[in-house]
Design an enzyme around this catalytic site. Structure first.
Site, PDB file in Angstrom:
ATOM      1  N   TYR A 180       0.861  -1.185   0.000  1.00  0.00           N
ATOM      2  CA  TYR A 180       0.000   0.000   0.000  1.00  0.00           C
ATOM      3  C   TYR A 180       0.891   1.226   0.000  1.00  0.00           C
ATOM      4  O   TYR A 180       1.818   1.321   0.810  1.00  0.00           O
ATOM      5  CB  TYR A 180      -0.895  -0.021   1.242  1.00  0.00           C
ATOM      6  CG  TYR A 180      -1.819   1.164   1.377  1.00  0.00           C
ATOM      7  CD1 TYR A 180      -2.962   1.280   0.584  1.00  0.00           C
ATOM      8  CD2 TYR A 180      -1.567   2.167   2.318  1.00  0.00           C
ATOM      9  CE1 TYR A 180      -3.823   2.360   0.720  1.00  0.00           C
ATOM     10  CE2 TYR A 180      -2.430   3.240   2.468  1.00  0.00           C
ATOM     11  CZ  TYR A 180      -3.553   3.338   1.655  1.00  0.00           C
ATOM     12  OH  TYR A 180      -4.401   4.410   1.798  1.00  0.00           O
TER      13      TYR A 180
ATOM     14  N   ASP B  77       9.325   2.661  -0.483  1.00  0.00           N
ATOM     15  CA  ASP B  77       8.337   3.376   0.333  1.00  0.00           C
ATOM     16  C   ASP B  77       8.655   3.031   1.779  1.00  0.00           C
ATOM     17  O   ASP B  77       8.255   1.981   2.288  1.00  0.00           O
ATOM     18  CB  ASP B  77       6.930   2.924  -0.073  1.00  0.00           C
ATOM     19  CG  ASP B  77       5.854   3.544   0.808  1.00  0.00           C
ATOM     20  OD1 ASP B  77       6.204   4.132   1.854  1.00  0.00           O
ATOM     21  OD2 ASP B  77       4.671   3.422   0.455  1.00  0.00           O
TER      22      ASP B  77
ATOM     23  N   LYS C  54       5.283   9.515   8.704  1.00  0.00           N
ATOM     24  CA  LYS C  54       5.118   9.015  10.070  1.00  0.00           C
ATOM     25  C   LYS C  54       6.183   9.518  11.053  1.00  0.00           C
ATOM     26  O   LYS C  54       6.066  10.620  11.573  1.00  0.00           O
ATOM     27  CB  LYS C  54       5.031   7.495  10.055  1.00  0.00           C
ATOM     28  CG  LYS C  54       3.830   7.007   9.187  1.00  0.00           C
ATOM     29  CD  LYS C  54       3.484   5.578   9.440  1.00  0.00           C
ATOM     30  CE  LYS C  54       2.509   4.997   8.440  1.00  0.00           C
ATOM     31  NZ  LYS C  54       1.104   5.259   8.726  1.00  0.00           N
TER      32      LYS C  54
HETATM   33  N1  HOZ Z   1      -3.462   3.432   6.265  1.00  0.00           N
HETATM   34  C1  HOZ Z   1      -3.263   3.271   7.668  1.00  0.00           C
HETATM   35  C2  HOZ Z   1      -2.911   1.882   7.995  1.00  0.00           C
HETATM   36  N2  HOZ Z   1      -1.913   1.289   7.227  1.00  0.00           N
HETATM   37  C3  HOZ Z   1      -4.477   3.653   8.460  1.00  0.00           C
HETATM   38  C4  HOZ Z   1      -4.460   5.076   8.772  1.00  0.00           C
HETATM   39  C5  HOZ Z   1      -5.500   5.475   9.810  1.00  0.00           C
HETATM   40  O1  HOZ Z   1      -6.594   4.952   9.796  1.00  0.00           O
HETATM   41  O2  HOZ Z   1      -5.184   6.315  10.619  1.00  0.00           O
END
Ligand code: HOZ
Length: 430
Positions: free
Chosen positions: A144, A239, A267
């Site tokens: 992802y 990534d 992050k």
């Molecule tokens: N895409 C995030 C997990 N891989 C979730 C982000 C969220 O819901 O804060």
């Protein structure tokens, strides 16, 4: 029975926010629960609006590697905020964080800050396309890279969690330039990258997959990927939004000793504030406007509060043996969980790399998207609810990772092992 405050808030949220949430996984649908609403957090603990405390293993999906509300990070943000929160102009803080990132991450010579991981990956593939003059992006099933159009092909995270095949609203014309191939599969990799008919600009991957649950790449897979992309003039993009400053101070590339051409970050480098970044070789980065023709911009890019939080976080991560201690503690924790699983007779594949961990409720080893998808998500959901009940907040999806932070104590981890044992025993019973 009277509704909890979280339940009342969820009712209200659904009136004004689609699905009541601002990001799909947190709706907790796949674990058969309504979300708890968080009031505050400190260290390794989050507290919901009803006053329930949980030991937190979501850690804001990674940024809180030093725990919540760390005094030095909070102070840096407060001190910066009193001088103004955004100028849409350059500030000294962005140079400081850029220098720290370039010094830390082996392959980054120049870095551009943006506001999220999605922005970073989206900009990185634009840059790779601009630099090579080619169009096709190769990605891996179950990885992802945020929600930009080009990436919503066999994507992980919420896309798997909710079982969405792609996404309406993404034009065919765009995704026809995205090829998704199996993770960890050298044969498919060679076949694709050596196909002269394909107009490949770049390959992007999570150097440890974290969005189909934790999946480690084989060393040979990474080495082949680096070799073939180098030979063929294809831009290799790591990534590292999750793995950056997580597996080691220099990220996955330092951990595995393999350097990409471009790296995406997010992050941790924002210390819990919204940040993304992409960086790499000077020759490629100089193609970005205003030096080059590839356009990318942002009002809040390099935001001073986010830069201050990032700098404070990175300084804390420079403590002697921080990563050794974190990774050792995580290895010990995973081994304990594995023992508990074996003793209870519940089939669990405990995948761990550094401080990233996923217990897959699967019979066979999980090495890619296909094997991850064989997990018993209903079992994960029951385990998740049992753990929540006992005060442990895990990722509300089988296809995400648990994040262990520098402030989770051995005592706390021991209690989680005991609680996991109780949950697994219950699962084994039915
Ligand atoms: N895409 C995030 C997990 N891989 C979730 C982000 C969220 O819901 O804060």
């Amino acid at each position: 029975m009277e509704k909890t405050i979280s339940a009342q808030m969820f009712d209200k949220a659904q009136k004004f926010i689609p699905g009541g949430v601002n990001s799909p996984v947190r709706a907790c649908k796949s674990v058969g629960c309504d979300p708890v609403f968080i009031a505050s957090a400190n260290g390794s603990t989050i507290v919901d609006v009803d006053g329930n405390k949980y030991l937190d293993f979501v850690c804001s999906w990674g940024p809180m590697i030093m725990g919540h509300a760390h005094p030095q990070i909070i102070k840096a943000v407060q001190d910066t905020a009193v001088g103004g929160t955004s100028f849409g102009a350059s500030t000294p803080l962005e140079i400081d964080l850029a220098a720290m990132v370039c010094e830390a991450v082996p392959s980054i010579e120049k870095v551009r800050f943006v506001n999220s991981g999605t922005e970073a990956t989206m900009s990185a593939i634009r840059l790779a396309r601009g630099y090579t003059g080619k169009n096709v992006v190769v990605k891996f099933d179950g990885c992802y890279h945020g929600h930009a159009d080009s990436f919503l092909v066999k994507a992980g995270s919420g896309v798997i969690t909710l079982g969405i095949p792609g996404s309406p609203g993404v034009p065919e014309d765009i995704v026809k330039n995205t090829l998704s191939i199996p993770y960890n599969n050298i044969e498919e990799l060679e076949k694709t990258l050596c196909d002269e008919t394909l107009d490949i600009a770049c390959v992007i991957l999570e150097p440890v997959a974290g969005n189909m649950g934790c999946v480690e790449p084989s060393k040979e897979f990474l080495q082949t990927l680096r070799k073939l992309t180098q030979e063929r003039g294809i831009v290799l993009i790591f990534d590292e939004v999750i793995t950056g400053f997580r597996l080691s101070y220099g990220g996955a590339q330092e951990y595995f000793g393999i350097n990409p051409d471009l790296t995406c970050l997010g992050k941790i480098i924002g210390g819990g504030l919204p940040v993304g970044a992409y960086g790499g070789k000077t020759e490629i980065m100089n193609q970005i406007a205003p030096d080059g023709p590839v356009y990318q911009a942002g009002t809040l890019s390099g935001n001073p509060l986010a830069m201050a939080a990032g700098i404070a976080t990175l300084k804390l991560l420079q403590a002697q043996d921080f990563y050794k201690d974190l990774n050792d503690k995580s290895a010990w924790f995973a081994a304990q969980l594995q023992e508990v699983a074996e003793a209870s007779g519940v089939s669990v594949q405990l995948n761990r790399v550094g401080s990233l961990l996923t217990p897959f409720f699967a019979i066979e080893p999980v090495i890619d998207f296909t094997s991850a998808m064989k997990s018993d998500t209903d079992r994960y959901a029951r385990h998740w609810r049992a753990m929540l009940e006992m005060g442990v907040y895990l990722a509300p999806s089988q296809f995400e990772v648990a994040f262990i932070s520098g402030v989770h104590t051995e005592e706390e981890l021991k209690t989680v092992v005991q609680k996991t044992e109780l949950s697994f025993k219950k699962l084994a019973g039915n």
